[in-house]
Design a protein around this motif. Structure first.
Motif, PDB file in Angstrom:
ATOM      1  N   PRO A   1      17.157 -45.199  14.407  1.00 45.16           N
ATOM      2  CA  PRO A   1      17.160 -44.282  15.552  1.00 45.16           C
ATOM      3  C   PRO A   1      16.253 -44.763  16.679  1.00 45.16           C
ATOM      4  O   PRO A   1      15.166 -45.301  16.445  1.00 45.16           O
ATOM      5  CB  PRO A   1      16.630 -42.974  14.941  1.00 45.16           C
ATOM      6  CG  PRO A   1      16.924 -43.074  13.488  1.00 45.16           C
ATOM      7  CD  PRO A   1      16.788 -44.522  13.142  1.00 45.16           C
ATOM      8  N   LYS A   2      16.714 -44.556  17.913  1.00 40.90           N
ATOM      9  CA  LYS A   2      15.885 -44.867  19.083  1.00 40.90           C
ATOM     10  C   LYS A   2      14.831 -43.778  19.234  1.00 40.90           C
ATOM     11  O   LYS A   2      15.141 -42.585  19.168  1.00 40.90           O
ATOM     12  CB  LYS A   2      16.744 -44.933  20.347  1.00 40.90           C
ATOM     13  CG  LYS A   2      17.650 -46.140  20.437  1.00 40.90           C
ATOM     14  CD  LYS A   2      18.521 -46.087  21.692  1.00 40.90           C
ATOM     15  CE  LYS A   2      19.505 -44.925  21.632  1.00 40.90           C
ATOM     16  NZ  LYS A   2      20.427 -44.911  22.794  1.00 40.90           N
ATOM     17  N   LEU A   3      13.593 -44.198  19.452  1.00 38.58           N
ATOM     18  CA  LEU A   3      12.487 -43.248  19.540  1.00 38.58           C
ATOM     19  C   LEU A   3      11.637 -43.539  20.770  1.00 38.58           C
ATOM     20  O   LEU A   3      11.093 -44.632  20.912  1.00 38.58           O
ATOM     21  CB  LEU A   3      11.621 -43.334  18.278  1.00 38.58           C
ATOM     22  CG  LEU A   3      10.349 -42.474  18.267  1.00 38.58           C
ATOM     23  CD1 LEU A   3      10.705 -40.991  18.368  1.00 38.58           C
ATOM     24  CD2 LEU A   3       9.526 -42.741  17.013  1.00 38.58           C
ATOM     25  N   LEU A   4      11.522 -42.549  21.640  1.00 32.75           N
ATOM     26  CA  LEU A   4      10.632 -42.634  22.799  1.00 32.75           C
ATOM     27  C   LEU A   4       9.370 -41.842  22.493  1.00 32.75           C
ATOM     28  O   LEU A   4       9.423 -40.622  22.347  1.00 32.75           O
ATOM     29  CB  LEU A   4      11.321 -42.080  24.046  1.00 32.75           C
ATOM     30  CG  LEU A   4      10.442 -41.920  25.296  1.00 32.75           C
ATOM     31  CD1 LEU A   4       9.856 -43.267  25.720  1.00 32.75           C
ATOM     32  CD2 LEU A   4      11.221 -41.274  26.431  1.00 32.75           C
ATOM     33  N   ILE A   5       8.245 -42.540  22.370  1.00 35.77           N
ATOM     34  CA  ILE A   5       6.949 -41.886  22.173  1.00 35.77           C
ATOM     35  C   ILE A   5       6.314 -41.690  23.551  1.00 35.77           C
ATOM     36  O   ILE A   5       6.093 -42.659  24.276  1.00 35.77           O
ATOM     37  CB  ILE A   5       6.026 -42.715  21.264  1.00 35.77           C
ATOM     38  CG1 ILE A   5       6.647 -42.864  19.868  1.00 35.77           C
ATOM     39  CG2 ILE A   5       4.648 -42.062  21.161  1.00 35.77           C
ATOM     40  CD1 ILE A   5       5.837 -43.745  18.926  1.00 35.77           C
ATOM     41  N   VAL A   6       6.043 -40.450  23.913  1.00 35.95           N
ATOM     42  CA  VAL A   6       5.425 -40.143  25.197  1.00 35.95           C
ATOM     43  C   VAL A   6       3.922 -40.020  24.973  1.00 35.95           C
ATOM     44  O   VAL A   6       3.452 -39.046  24.382  1.00 35.95           O
ATOM     45  CB  VAL A   6       5.997 -38.856  25.811  1.00 35.95           C
ATOM     46  CG1 VAL A   6       5.474 -38.676  27.230  1.00 35.95           C
ATOM     47  CG2 VAL A   6       7.514 -38.892  25.801  1.00 35.95           C
ATOM     48  N   ALA A   7       3.200 -41.044  25.398  1.00 35.14           N
ATOM     49  CA  ALA A   7       1.746 -41.061  25.221  1.00 35.14           C
ATOM     50  C   ALA A   7       1.095 -40.133  26.238  1.00 35.14           C
ATOM     51  O   ALA A   7       1.606 -39.964  27.351  1.00 35.14           O
ATOM     52  CB  ALA A   7       1.221 -42.482  25.389  1.00 35.14           C
ATOM     53  N   PRO A   8      -0.044 -39.542  25.897  1.00 34.48           N
ATOM     54  CA  PRO A   8      -0.701 -38.619  26.839  1.00 34.48           C
ATOM     55  C   PRO A   8      -1.270 -39.348  28.048  1.00 34.48           C
ATOM     56  O   PRO A   8      -1.787 -40.460  27.935  1.00 34.48           O
ATOM     57  CB  PRO A   8      -1.815 -37.995  25.988  1.00 34.48           C
ATOM     58  CG  PRO A   8      -2.054 -38.961  24.875  1.00 34.48           C
ATOM     59  CD  PRO A   8      -0.746 -39.619  24.605  1.00 34.48           C
ATOM     60  N   LEU A   9      -1.157 -38.705  29.196  1.00 40.32           N
ATOM     61  CA  LEU A   9      -1.831 -39.157  30.411  1.00 40.32           C
ATOM     62  C   LEU A   9      -2.991 -38.194  30.629  1.00 40.32           C
ATOM     63  O   LEU A   9      -2.933 -37.269  31.429  1.00 40.32           O
ATOM     64  CB  LEU A   9      -0.860 -39.145  31.600  1.00 40.32           C
ATOM     65  CG  LEU A   9      -1.413 -39.583  32.963  1.00 40.32           C
ATOM     66  CD1 LEU A   9      -2.021 -40.969  32.888  1.00 40.32           C
ATOM     67  CD2 LEU A   9      -0.333 -39.529  34.020  1.00 40.32           C
ATOM     68  N   SER A  10      -4.058 -38.402  29.867  1.00 44.78           N
ATOM     69  CA  SER A  10      -5.161 -37.441  29.862  1.00 44.78           C
ATOM     70  C   SER A  10      -6.526 -38.121  29.804  1.00 44.78           C
ATOM     71  O   SER A  10      -7.500 -37.510  29.379  1.00 44.78           O
ATOM     72  CB  SER A  10      -5.014 -36.496  28.668  1.00 44.78           C
ATOM     73  OG  SER A  10      -4.943 -37.233  27.457  1.00 44.78           O
ATOM     74  N   GLY A  11      -6.581 -39.368  30.233  1.00 45.12           N
ATOM     75  CA  GLY A  11      -7.883 -40.046  30.297  1.00 45.12           C
ATOM     76  C   GLY A  11      -7.970 -41.285  29.442  1.00 45.12           C
ATOM     77  O   GLY A  11      -8.702 -42.207  29.777  1.00 45.12           O
ATOM     78  N   HIS A  12      -7.237 -41.327  28.324  1.00 51.66           N
ATOM     79  CA  HIS A  12      -7.226 -42.511  27.480  1.00 51.66           C
ATOM     80  C   HIS A  12      -5.970 -43.333  27.743  1.00 51.66           C
ATOM     81  O   HIS A  12      -4.962 -42.811  28.230  1.00 51.66           O
ATOM     82  CB  HIS A  12      -7.275 -42.127  25.997  1.00 51.66           C
ATOM     83  CG  HIS A  12      -8.626 -41.669  25.545  1.00 51.66           C
ATOM     84  ND1 HIS A  12      -8.935 -40.344  25.398  1.00 51.66           N
ATOM     85  CD2 HIS A  12      -9.739 -42.357  25.209  1.00 51.66           C
ATOM     86  CE1 HIS A  12     -10.199 -40.229  24.990  1.00 51.66           C
ATOM     87  NE2 HIS A  12     -10.707 -41.431  24.874  1.00 51.66           N
ATOM     88  N   TYR A  13      -6.044 -44.603  27.400  1.00 52.02           N
ATOM     89  CA  TYR A  13      -4.873 -45.457  27.503  1.00 52.02           C
ATOM     90  C   TYR A  13      -3.868 -45.091  26.407  1.00 52.02           C
ATOM     91  O   TYR A  13      -4.224 -44.454  25.407  1.00 52.02           O
ATOM     92  CB  TYR A  13      -5.268 -46.929  27.373  1.00 52.02           C
ATOM     93  CG  TYR A  13      -6.076 -47.450  28.535  1.00 52.02           C
ATOM     94  CD1 TYR A  13      -5.447 -47.945  29.673  1.00 52.02           C
ATOM     95  CD2 TYR A  13      -7.469 -47.454  28.502  1.00 52.02           C
ATOM     96  CE1 TYR A  13      -6.181 -48.429  30.745  1.00 52.02           C
ATOM     97  CE2 TYR A  13      -8.219 -47.929  29.570  1.00 52.02           C
ATOM     98  CZ  TYR A  13      -7.570 -48.418  30.691  1.00 52.02           C
ATOM     99  OH  TYR A  13      -8.305 -48.888  31.751  1.00 52.02           O
ATOM    100  N   ALA A  14      -2.637 -45.534  26.614  1.00 49.59           N
ATOM    101  CA  ALA A  14      -1.586 -45.236  25.633  1.00 49.59           C
ATOM    102  C   ALA A  14      -1.899 -45.835  24.268  1.00 49.59           C
ATOM    103  O   ALA A  14      -1.385 -45.368  23.255  1.00 49.59           O
ATOM    104  CB  ALA A  14      -0.238 -45.747  26.136  1.00 49.59           C
ATOM    105  N   THR A  15      -2.754 -46.852  24.225  1.00 58.17           N
ATOM    106  CA  THR A  15      -3.108 -47.484  22.959  1.00 58.17           C
ATOM    107  C   THR A  15      -3.824 -46.530  22.010  1.00 58.17           C
ATOM    108  O   THR A  15      -3.970 -46.835  20.827  1.00 58.17           O
ATOM    109  CB  THR A  15      -3.994 -48.719  23.192  1.00 58.17           C
ATOM    110  OG1 THR A  15      -5.095 -48.357  24.047  1.00 58.17           O
ATOM    111  CG2 THR A  15      -3.208 -49.845  23.853  1.00 58.17           C
TER     112      THR A  15
END
Length: 436
Positions: free
Chosen positions: A105-119
Motif C-alpha cells: 500500500p502507498k502511504l503518505l506520512i504527514v510529519a508535523p510542522l511544529s518546530g522539529h524537522y520531519a526526521t
C-alpha cells in the motif's frame, strides 16, 4: 530583537564551547596517565555535556539506507518526488520495489510542522517501511527561505496535502502525526465534498488536536489565555542576518524548544543527570542513545509566522474544525462529507500535549462515515513522543495501524478483514472507550 539576542548569545558561547571540546579530547586522550581516575572522568563528562548543551543542531540525516523485508536486508533510496518552497515530498524507494517485486500500500506520512524537522518521525518511517511504499512531507526551515518567496499559512498546508494526494493517486493511505491531524482531516473533508477520485483510502491521526476543548493541556490553556495579537507581539520575530530568510517573520524554533523543555523541566534535568552518570561510568552505549535522542530533540526549525498564527487562532482558540466553521480558501471544511475514507484515531494515556479525547473527536464529527470504517486506540502508559517512536510504537501501535491500512486498502481489503477481527485487540471499531 529576541532573535538577535539569541544569536548573540549563541555566538558568544563559541569560544567556551571550543575550549570545552578541546578539554574533553585532552582529558580522554589515551596518553593522559590519569584518564581513568574518577576526577578526570567527571571533568571530561562535564566538558562533554557543556559542549552538547551549547551546540546548535542542523537538520539530522534520515539514515534509513536499508530495511528488512521477509528476513532480507533491502536497500532504500531517498527520492524527492515533488519540490515545493516549504516542503519536499520525499519517497523512500525500496530496492524490491524498483524491481517490481513489491506491491505494498502507498502511504503518505504527514510529519508535523511544529518546530522539529520531519526526521523526528524517523521511527515512524522505519517501522512502516517493510510493509508500505512510504512517502513523507519533509518540511524546510523557514529561516532558510528568502522573504521574497511565497508566504505559507494553514490554507497552503491543506493545498500541499491535496496536491500530494493527487500526485500519488487513488488508494493512498495517510498517517498524520500530531499537529497535521487538523489539515489532514480538512483536506479529506474538502476532497470528500468534491467527490475526488484521489481521496485517501484511510487516514490515521496520532495524538492530534482535532478538538482542544476536550481534556485541555498546558499548551491548550496557554493558547486560550492570550488573544492572537499577544502571540504576534511576543513570539513572532524577524529572522536576523546572515540567514537567507533575513527579515522574514517567523515563530522561532528555539522558542518552541524552550516551551517543550519547560513543560517537563525536571524530567529533562534528570535525563541529563543520567547522561552524566553514563559518561563517568564509561557506559558508552547508554550515553550514545541518550545523546542521540537530544541531538534530534534539540534540532529545531523556524515556522512561517502566518502559518503559526492562523493555526493558533483556528485550531486552539476558535475550534473552527469541530464546530463546522473552518474555511480552507473558499471551501467549507465539513467532516460530515466524509463517507469513503476510513478513520483511525490514536491517543496516549500520558500525552501532555494532546489530551485524551482531542483526537477521538474526529470520529464524533463524521456522522456519515460507517462504524466499520472507524477505529480508536488508547495506548496505556504512552506519552506524546511514544505514540510514534520507541518500543510501544513498534510493538503495539504500528502493527495496529498496518492491519487497519490493509483492511481498508482497496486492493487488499477483503482478504484482511477477517484477520482484523482477531488481531485488533484494544481497538474499538466504533470509536468507543475500549483501551489497549
Amino acid at each position: 530583537m529576541l532573535y538577535y539576542l539569541h544569536e548573540m548569545a549563541r555566538l558568544s558561547m563559541a569560544p567556551a564551547r571550543a575550549m570545552s571540546e578541546g578539554m574533553r579530547f585532552a582529558l580522554n586522550s589515551p596518553f593522559n596517565p590519569m584518564v581513568d581516575t574518577p576526577m578526570v572522568r567527571a571533568l571530561a563528562s562535564t566538558a562533554d555535556i557543556f559542549e552538547h548543551l551549547t551546540r546548535s543542531y542542523g537538520k539530522p540525516h534520515w539514515a534509513l539506507d536499508t530495511t528488512t523485508i521477509g528476513g532480507e536486508e533491502v536497500a532504500v533510496e531517498e527520492e524527492v518526488l515533488i519540490k515545493r518552497t516549504y516542503c519536499d515530498l520525499l519517497h523512500f524507494k525500496r530496492a524490491q520495489q524498483r524491481d517490481g517485486q513489491r506491491k505494498d500500500p502507498k502511504l503518505l506520512i504527514v510529519a508535523p510542522l511544529s518546530g522539529h524537522y520531519a526526521t523526528l518521525v524517523r521511527g515512524t518511517v522505519e517501522a512502516m517501511l517493510p510493509d508500505h511504499d512510504v512517502y513523507i512531507t519533509d518540511w524546510r526551515d523557514c529561516r532558510m527561505i528568502p522573504v521574497t518567496q511565497d508566504r505559507f499559512n494553514l490554507n497552503d498546508y491543506i493545498d500541499y496535502l491535496i496536491d500530494f494526494l493527487h500526485v500519488l493517486g487513488p488508494n493512498t493511505h495517510m498517517i498524520a502525526v500530531c499537529q497535521p491531524s487538523v489539515p489532514a482531516l480538512a483536506a479529506v473533508s474538502v476532497m470528500s465534498a468534491w467527490g475526488d477520485n484521489c481521496l485517501p483510502a484511510s487516514l490515521t491521526m496520532i495524538g492530534g488536536p482535532i478538538d482542544t476543548r476536550k481534556s485541555p493541556t498546558q499548551v491548550n490553556k496557554l493558547a486560550m489565555e492570550h488573544p492572537i495579537e499577544w502571540f504576534e507581539r511576543n513570539v513572532v520575530v524577524q529572522v536576523p542576518p546572515p540567514y537567507p530568510g533575513v527579515f522574514r517573520k517567523v515563530y522561532p524554533g528555539f522558542i518552541q524548544l524552550t516551551n517543550f523543555i519547560a513543560m517537563n523541566y525536571e524530567r529533562h534535568l534528570e535525563s541529563y543527570g543520567q547522561l552524566f552518570d553514563h559518561l563517568v561510568q564509561g557506559d558508552d552505549e547508554a550515553a550514545d542513545k541518550k545523546r542521540a535522542f537530544y541531538e534530534e530533540y534539540r534540532a529545531v526549525m523556524d515556522l512561517p509566522a502566518e502559518f503559526y498564527l492562523q493555526t493558533v487562532e483556528t485550531v486552539f482558540q476558535k475550534h473552527s474544525l469541530p464546530k463546522g466553521e473552518m474555511i480552507a480558501r473558499w471551501h467549507p471544511v465539513l467532516p460530515a462529507h466524509i463517507t469513503r475514507t476510513a478513520l483511525m484515531c490514536i491517543e496516549g494515556e500520558l500525552d501532555d500535549i494532546s489530551g485524551i479525547g482531542q483526537t477521538k473527536a474526529a470520529l464524533e464529527i463524521t456522522p456519515n462515515l460507517a462504524d466499520d470504517k472507524k477505529a480508536y486506540m488508547l495506548a496505556k502508559g504512552v506519552g506524546h513522543y511514544g505514540l510514534f517512536n520507541g518500543g510501544k510504537w513498534r510493538e503495539k501501535i504500528a502493527p495496529a495501524i498496518k492491519q487497519f491500512i490493509r483492511t481498508h486498502d482497496h486492493e487488499i481489503g477483503a482478504g484482511a478483514k477477517g484477520a482484523a477481527k482477531s488481531s485488533w485487540q484494544g481497538i474499538d471499531r466504533r470509536g468507543g472507550n475500549r483501551r489497549g
